[in-house]
Scaffold this active site. Sequence first.
Site, mmCIF file in Angstrom:
data_model
loop_
_atom_site.group_PDB
_atom_site.id
_atom_site.type_symbol
_atom_site.label_atom_id
_atom_site.label_comp_id
_atom_site.label_asym_id
_atom_site.label_seq_id
_atom_site.Cartn_x
_atom_site.Cartn_y
_atom_site.Cartn_z
ATOM 1 N N GLN A 77 12.032 -3.889 33.590
ATOM 2 C CA GLN A 77 11.232 -3.045 34.120
ATOM 3 C C GLN A 77 9.963 -3.255 34.152
ATOM 4 O O GLN A 77 8.857 -2.900 34.952
ATOM 5 C CB GLN A 77 11.420 -1.542 33.445
ATOM 6 C CG GLN A 77 10.805 -0.510 34.103
ATOM 7 C CD GLN A 77 10.829 0.752 33.460
ATOM 8 O OE1 GLN A 77 11.545 0.794 32.112
ATOM 9 N NE2 GLN A 77 10.265 1.863 33.561
ATOM 10 N N ASP A 88 17.955 0.366 18.461
ATOM 11 C CA ASP A 88 18.389 -0.005 19.647
ATOM 12 C C ASP A 88 19.328 -1.143 19.319
ATOM 13 O O ASP A 88 19.315 -2.179 20.269
ATOM 14 C CB ASP A 88 17.581 -0.256 20.964
ATOM 15 C CG ASP A 88 18.114 -0.324 22.026
ATOM 16 O OD1 ASP A 88 19.358 0.246 22.468
ATOM 17 O OD2 ASP A 88 17.723 -1.298 22.898
ATOM 18 N N THR A 94 2.606 1.944 -9.403
ATOM 19 C CA THR A 94 2.482 0.493 -9.556
ATOM 20 C C THR A 94 3.963 -0.247 -9.820
ATOM 21 O O THR A 94 4.773 0.351 -10.067
ATOM 22 C CB THR A 94 1.779 0.276 -11.056
ATOM 23 O OG1 THR A 94 2.655 0.656 -12.148
ATOM 24 C CG2 THR A 94 0.367 0.834 -10.935
ATOM 25 N N ASP A 109 -1.137 -9.952 -9.021
ATOM 26 C CA ASP A 109 -2.000 -8.977 -10.022
ATOM 27 C C ASP A 109 -3.462 -9.333 -10.009
ATOM 28 O O ASP A 109 -3.758 -10.067 -11.126
ATOM 29 C CB ASP A 109 -1.227 -8.936 -11.367
ATOM 30 C CG ASP A 109 -1.905 -7.970 -12.329
ATOM 31 O OD1 ASP A 109 -2.758 -7.093 -12.238
ATOM 32 O OD2 ASP A 109 -1.529 -8.363 -13.669
ATOM 33 N N ASP A 159 -6.383 -8.062 -10.889
ATOM 34 C CA ASP A 159 -7.114 -7.379 -11.907
ATOM 35 C C ASP A 159 -6.548 -7.699 -13.372
ATOM 36 O O ASP A 159 -6.979 -7.458 -14.300
ATOM 37 C CB ASP A 159 -7.277 -5.856 -11.836
ATOM 38 C CG ASP A 159 -6.220 -4.992 -11.936
ATOM 39 O OD1 ASP A 159 -5.048 -5.814 -12.153
ATOM 40 O OD2 ASP A 159 -6.200 -3.761 -11.494
ATOM 41 N N GLU A 186 -3.216 -3.943 -4.548
ATOM 42 C CA GLU A 186 -2.728 -5.193 -4.668
ATOM 43 C C GLU A 186 -1.758 -5.850 -3.743
ATOM 44 O O GLU A 186 -1.534 -6.851 -3.372
ATOM 45 C CB GLU A 186 -2.754 -5.481 -6.102
ATOM 46 C CG GLU A 186 -4.204 -5.677 -6.943
ATOM 47 C CD GLU A 186 -3.618 -5.508 -8.587
ATOM 48 O OE1 GLU A 186 -4.580 -6.046 -9.376
ATOM 49 O OE2 GLU A 186 -2.642 -5.086 -9.147
ATOM 50 N N ASP A 196 -21.968 -10.035 1.377
ATOM 51 C CA ASP A 196 -23.164 -10.254 1.991
ATOM 52 C C ASP A 196 -24.048 -9.210 1.816
ATOM 53 O O ASP A 196 -24.527 -8.333 2.806
ATOM 54 C CB ASP A 196 -23.235 -10.829 3.069
ATOM 55 C CG ASP A 196 -24.749 -11.068 3.714
ATOM 56 O OD1 ASP A 196 -25.698 -11.317 3.072
ATOM 57 O OD2 ASP A 196 -24.772 -11.133 4.868
ATOM 58 N N ASP A 220 -20.805 -27.279 4.118
ATOM 59 C CA ASP A 220 -21.995 -27.975 4.225
ATOM 60 C C ASP A 220 -22.754 -28.100 2.868
ATOM 61 O O ASP A 220 -23.999 -28.745 3.103
ATOM 62 C CB ASP A 220 -22.822 -27.201 5.036
ATOM 63 C CG ASP A 220 -23.127 -25.753 4.838
ATOM 64 O OD1 ASP A 220 -23.208 -25.492 3.696
ATOM 65 O OD2 ASP A 220 -23.867 -25.186 5.663
#
Length: 554
Positions: free
Chosen positions: A112, A226, A421, A451, A453, A462, A487, A524
Amino acid sequence: MGCFSSKHRNTESDIINGSVQSSIPTNQPENHVSRDVLKPQKPPSPQIPTTTQSNHHHQQESKPVNQQIEKKHVLTQPLKPIVFRETETILGKPFEEIRKLYTLGKELGRGQFGITYTCKENSTGNTYACKSILKRKLTRKQDIDDVKREIQIMQYLSGQENIVEIKGAYEDRQSIHLVMELCGGSELFDRIIAQGHYSEKAAAGVIRSVLNVVQICHFMGVIHRDLKPENFLLASTDENAMLKATDFGLSVFIEEGKVYRDIVGSAYYVAPEVLRRSYGKEIDIWSAGIILYILLCGVPPFWSETEKGIFNEIIKGEIDFDSQPWPSISESAKDLVRKLLTKDPKQRISAAQALEHPWIRGGEAPDKPIDSAVLSRMKQFRAMNKLKKLALKVIAESLSEEEIKGLKTMFANMDTDKSGTITYEELKNGLAKLGSKLTEAEVKQLMEAADVDGNGTIDYIEFISATMHRYRFDRDEHVFKAFQYFDKDNSGFITMDELESAMKEYGMGDEASIKEVIAEVDTDNDGRINYEEFCAMMRSGITLPQQGKILPVQ
């Protein structure tokens, strides 16, 4: 009878009495099937070989490989069509000229909304199927949402052996192109017809593959909606070619507590609760039961000259186990059919339970472990450096509910004690349900990798981090947000101090780890990480699993 779909509210009596508008073209009979596999006359006569008949020779028209059977929505009120400007994007990423990446070949089929072709990747020579959808034919918001969801679900299920692999989704000014694994074999029923005869054992092998698709979909939080023989293709012409589910155009993510009301599917295979407009994932089990019934006797259990008549028979739910060849079919096979076609969805067997049924387990179960999509993702995660894992955790925390629907369900399925957990035992059991055969040591390695942490369990974020990366890396906005998180001073670089600060926040900031990350990512050698280096790190090691085993198709 193709696919049908309805978005308006009807009562069960509306459907049975025929007041639902039909989506079938007027030049076709109402119970037209998209394939000539099933054209039963009264009384129905088998159109495929049964387990007791060995010599059937049917001349079938050739079936286009990977042809998608397009759905049609039925609406009582016409909606104002959407008109696209050529500059508008549906997939939310820049336009790409498909012919620069692939050379389109012969037409395989049309539906279609578009056309499916063979295509060859220009850079590798590998052959795929390309489903090109014309944007001007997506006239309603529902059409657009359906296409986007189909792509999302195929990417999410990527990596499963019984599910066709999507290579990529591209968009230009006129079309959306889905490039996927090319299944070089025939449709499921075509193979059976060509063989001329088969046994209950062979039927058990086929339905095992179908149920495996259902089990994986449900465990990963997807309802197919379907399931039918036309939507299963053989990966190649080899005798032992793998069966692949190919069409996810009607599939949806499972939403906890939601009752689904859309009338979708294909008439012979639709469950009674769909006609009552109140259903869940159990409808896929019913459809698998219909497929098994046909595999064993050659005709569907609920048959009529018209679509309305088929619906009437489904609601009545009387299954014939007396006519030939049923007296010669084993009681165990009939028991499984009954369990799959239980009218009450709450009492219906699950896919996992069906796969444990003696009739299926008594067959020749494959020895080869299934490297599931979840497992392959977690293995990739294990190999990543700590900054990449941390970046994925940052991305996971920013994903919308819509983007992680399936993963949310899968986490809930693994977290059996509902503690919030996943423990080592829960991870081991969950991966086993997905078909993985790992050693204790391998599960422990995955546990330690996910895991982040180091508290001995995997929490929700996690888990999302460790499993979502396989199909999210083309989303540049997520990567950019993660870069911005590190940043802090917006300088365009992640410095040693910024990296140390972020990693310590997550308990990962020992000096050796920081130096290791800088040495690996800072290509770099200026002592800091710029955005290009960050992007390269995020995209490194991402491959398309299974592809090399079956491509190129000759």
